[in-house]
Design an enzyme around this catalytic site. Sequence first.
Site, PDB file in Angstrom:
ATOM      1  N   LYS A   1       7.125 -11.963 -11.173  1.00 21.56           N
ATOM      2  CA  LYS A   1       7.045 -10.534 -11.503  1.00 21.56           C
ATOM      3  C   LYS A   1       8.371 -10.063 -12.102  1.00 21.56           C
ATOM      4  CE  LYS A   1       3.649  -9.778  -7.844  1.00 21.56           C
ATOM      5  NZ  LYS A   1       3.312  -9.224  -6.521  1.00 21.56           N
TER       6      LYS A   1
ATOM      7  N   GLN B   1       6.195  -6.794  -1.373  1.00 21.78           N
ATOM      8  CA  GLN B   1       5.409  -8.030  -1.475  1.00 21.78           C
ATOM      9  C   GLN B   1       4.740  -8.341  -0.135  1.00 21.78           C
ATOM     10  OE1 GLN B   1       4.778  -9.688  -4.243  1.00 21.78           O
ATOM     11  NE2 GLN B   1       3.569 -11.271  -3.247  1.00 21.78           N
TER      12      GLN B   1
ATOM     13  N   ASP C   1       1.278  -1.021  -6.998  1.00 20.56           N
ATOM     14  CA  ASP C   1       0.271  -1.937  -6.447  1.00 20.56           C
ATOM     15  C   ASP C   1      -1.083  -1.240  -6.284  1.00 20.56           C
ATOM     16  OD1 ASP C   1       0.743  -4.647  -5.869  1.00 20.56           O
ATOM     17  OD2 ASP C   1       2.085  -4.144  -4.208  1.00 20.56           O
TER      18      ASP C   1
END
Length: 296
Positions: A54, A100, A123
Site C-alpha cells: 500500500k 491494518q 477502508d
Amino acid sequence: MTAELLDGRGLAGRIEESLRAEAATFSGVFRRRPRLVVVLVGDMAASASYVKSKHDAALRVGIDAEVIRVSADADTATLVGLVNEIARGVHGSADGILVQLPLPAHVDTIAVLDAVPPDRDVDGFHPENAGLLSQGRPRFIPCTAAGVQRMLIDADIPTAGRHAVIVGRSDIVGRPLALLLSAKGSGGDATVTLCHSRSVDLAEHTRRADILVAAVGRPGMIGREMVKPGAVVIDVGINRVEREGRSRLVGDVDFEAVREVAGWISPVPGGVGPLTVVMLLANTLLAAELRSRAEG
Ligand code: GUN
C-alpha cells in the site's frame, strides 16, 4: 473449456496510471499531495507485506504515505489515542487513515476502527460509511469489495439479473460486496446469495452461481464440483501454504481444477489483491478532495 483469466495486476496498473494523473491535478490545484497514514500493529509478516504494498503504491501515484508501527502489546486505549492523534494532525496531515487488520486478540478492534473519523475512513469500515453503502449512496467503499466489482465491470461481465453467490460474510469483503452487487446500476442489479460457515450444503448454492466469489480464507475450498460450467469465479482468498517444501500463496479456489470448468477465473496472486491496493489509493484521493473542498 479453459477459463479466461481475470488479470487484476494488469487492470491495477491501468488504474494506477489514471490515479497518477488525478493526484497530479490535485497537487497542482491544492499545492500539496494527498497523504495516507497507516497504523501497523505487531509484526505479522503478512500484514507488514500488505502495508508495504500500500505504501509503495501510494508513492508511485504521487500520494504521500507514512506507516506508524506499534508494538504488538499496545492496548485498546493506546491505539484509540494514536488514531485520535493522527486525526488531530499530530503525525502530519492525514487525508486517509487506515488501521491494518487483524489487530492482536486482546485489542477491541471495533473501538479502534470507530475512532477513525468517517470522512478519512479510506477502508470504508466506519458505521457511517457502511450505512451509506447499505443505503445505496456510497462514499468510501471497502477496497476489496470495490476491486471485485471493478474487475467485473472492466471485463464487461454483466451482473444485472445474474445470480451472484458470495462465500464469506466478513465486514471487510463479503457483506459490502453483497450490497454492491445488489445495488442499482453498473456492476450491480444482481440477485445475491451470501453464504457462510453455517450455510447448509454449500455446494448446492455455489453450483447455482453465475458469478461465484470466494472470500473465506481456506485454501482450495472451492473445488470443480462446486462450480457451474461457464461461471465467473473470483478468488479473494490469500493463503500462505507449504507445498513441496516451498512457501506459496494460494486462493480459496482450487485454481487448476476450477479453470477447466469456469468461464472466467481470477488467479492468486495477481487477481483481486492488486485491485484492493489501487482502490485504497482511489479512496485516499477522494478523501483528500472532499477535505480540500470542505476547507475551501
Ligand atoms: N487486512 C486484510 N484486508 C484488509 C483491508 O482491506 N483493510 C485493512 N485495514 N486491513 C486488512
